[in-house]
Write a protein that holds these residues in place. Sequence first.
Motif, PDB file in Angstrom:
ATOM      1  N   UNK A 296       0.863  -1.187   0.000  1.00 48.14           N
ATOM      2  CA  UNK A 296       0.000   0.000   0.000  1.00 48.14           C
ATOM      3  C   UNK A 296       0.897   1.235   0.000  1.00 48.14           C
ATOM      4  N   UNK A 297       0.688   2.099  -0.985  1.00 47.90           N
ATOM      5  CA  UNK A 297       1.468   3.324  -1.062  1.00 47.90           C
ATOM      6  C   UNK A 297       0.517   4.517  -1.037  1.00 47.90           C
ATOM      7  N   UNK A 298       0.897   5.553  -0.300  1.00 51.36           N
ATOM      8  CA  UNK A 298       0.119   6.795  -0.282  1.00 51.36           C
ATOM      9  C   UNK A 298       1.014   7.917  -0.798  1.00 51.36           C
ATOM     10  N   UNK A 299       0.563   8.551  -1.887  1.00 51.68           N
ATOM     11  CA  UNK A 299       1.252   9.720  -2.434  1.00 51.68           C
ATOM     12  C   UNK A 299       0.455  10.957  -2.030  1.00 51.68           C
ATOM     13  N   UNK A 300       1.119  11.911  -1.416  1.00 51.75           N
ATOM     14  CA  UNK A 300       0.430  13.057  -0.830  1.00 51.75           C
ATOM     15  C   UNK A 300       0.601  14.315  -1.674  1.00 51.75           C
ATOM     16  N   UNK A 301      -0.524  15.002  -1.895  1.00 47.67           N
ATOM     17  CA  UNK A 301      -0.461  16.338  -2.477  1.00 47.67           C
ATOM     18  C   UNK A 301      -0.028  17.335  -1.418  1.00 47.67           C
ATOM     19  N   UNK A 302      -0.592  17.228  -0.226  1.00 48.32           N
ATOM     20  CA  UNK A 302      -0.342  18.204   0.839  1.00 48.32           C
ATOM     21  C   UNK A 302       1.112  18.166   1.306  1.00 48.32           C
ATOM     22  N   UNK A 303       1.684  16.949   1.451  1.00 45.97           N
ATOM     23  CA  UNK A 303       3.053  16.822   1.943  1.00 45.97           C
ATOM     24  C   UNK A 303       4.089  16.854   0.822  1.00 45.97           C
ATOM     25  N   UNK A 304       3.623  16.716  -0.398  1.00 44.09           N
ATOM     26  CA  UNK A 304       4.539  16.813  -1.533  1.00 44.09           C
ATOM     27  C   UNK A 304       5.488  15.638  -1.667  1.00 44.09           C
TER      28      UNK A 304
ATOM     29  N   UNK B  31       4.791   4.004   2.721  1.00 45.32           N
ATOM     30  CA  UNK B  31       5.234   2.875   1.920  1.00 45.32           C
ATOM     31  C   UNK B  31       5.104   1.633   2.798  1.00 45.32           C
ATOM     32  N   UNK B  32       4.041   0.872   2.566  1.00 42.10           N
ATOM     33  CA  UNK B  32       3.741  -0.293   3.399  1.00 42.10           C
ATOM     34  C   UNK B  32       3.944  -1.566   2.582  1.00 42.10           C
ATOM     35  N   UNK B  33       4.783  -2.454   3.109  1.00 48.75           N
ATOM     36  CA  UNK B  33       5.008  -3.767   2.507  1.00 48.75           C
ATOM     37  C   UNK B  33       4.659  -4.820   3.553  1.00 48.75           C
TER      38      UNK B  33
ATOM     39  N   UNK C  97       3.101  -5.086  -9.825  1.00 49.21           N
ATOM     40  CA  UNK C  97       3.687  -6.031  -8.866  1.00 49.21           C
ATOM     41  C   UNK C  97       4.224  -5.331  -7.620  1.00 49.21           C
ATOM     42  N   UNK C  98       4.065  -3.998  -7.559  1.00 51.07           N
ATOM     43  CA  UNK C  98       4.476  -3.249  -6.377  1.00 51.07           C
ATOM     44  C   UNK C  98       5.840  -2.612  -6.467  1.00 51.07           C
ATOM     45  N   UNK C  99       6.630  -2.957  -7.478  1.00 48.51           N
ATOM     46  CA  UNK C  99       7.948  -2.321  -7.627  1.00 48.51           C
ATOM     47  C   UNK C  99       7.787  -0.852  -8.010  1.00 48.51           C
TER      48      UNK C  99
END
Length: 294
Positions: A2-10, A15-17, A117-119
């Motif tokens: 699970x990956x979270x890309x943030x607009x607010x934090x830039x 990065x969860x594996x 595949x998550x890479x």
Amino acid sequence: FDYIFSYAQGGLESLVKNGYEWLYRCPKPTFWRALTDNDRGSKFHIKSGSWLAADMFIDCKDVEVITDGVSQGKPVAPENNKYGADVFAENVIVKYIYETITTPMTTVEVTYDVASNGKITVDVLYKGAKGLPELPVFGLRFIMPTLADKYMYEGLSGETYPDRMAGGVKGVYEINDLSLTPYLVPQECGMRMGTDWLEVTRHTSLNNSRKDNSAQTLRIEKKNDTFAFSCLPYTASEIENATHHEELPPARRTVLCVYGAVRGVGGIDSWGSDVEEAYHISAEEDITYSFVIC
């Protein structure tokens, strides 16, 4: 994963594996390595000190999301906030444009290309600008929530720098102690050049509800060319602020920097000789490099 890309934090905020979090702060471009005795002797910090400020503060100016080759722009309600449920794609690219606070300013582009595949393939581009002083380093800094147990890598043995590589022997090495090299004054240390891959292992977490305390590993691989890295408990600015080791904060995080360019350390003498010309990093020229997070 699970990956979270943030607009607010830039940046890449999470990065969860395998249910395990690897990020404490968003990865950001890094321009500074702690001074060495030789840097102080040559007054490199007086000439290039503006890069320390740029290393601490940087402005994210733009974010672009591309799914399966189609740019989605930046979702802003109500014009193009069109996502209501799961959106499926074979490939997602998130591109961040950063602007430095140097004079003159310049930009850094960091692109995360996420495969199904998550890479994550990470491409980093520094745009050179006339009039900027020489760079100490250029790379991307990852801060992890807890101190790593160890790291393993394939590359050159020992501490190596562009002008200190002749004694390095290519091989696979495991480092179980992340503490700084015990110089009298804390300073730059721990650089590893010519790296093919790196694995950082942690078992601790900030998640109190986590039941599984087994070791977890994050792997970084070269894309085309080898990379340099350092894996320490402190940022460059934390090391810079300490004149004795007891002034350093408790070692509670892991600071992994993956570099595309590293300045030499010199050491011809300790009274002011500059690093040899071949081992300088011009900030007036573009710098590009890539690596893969597995």
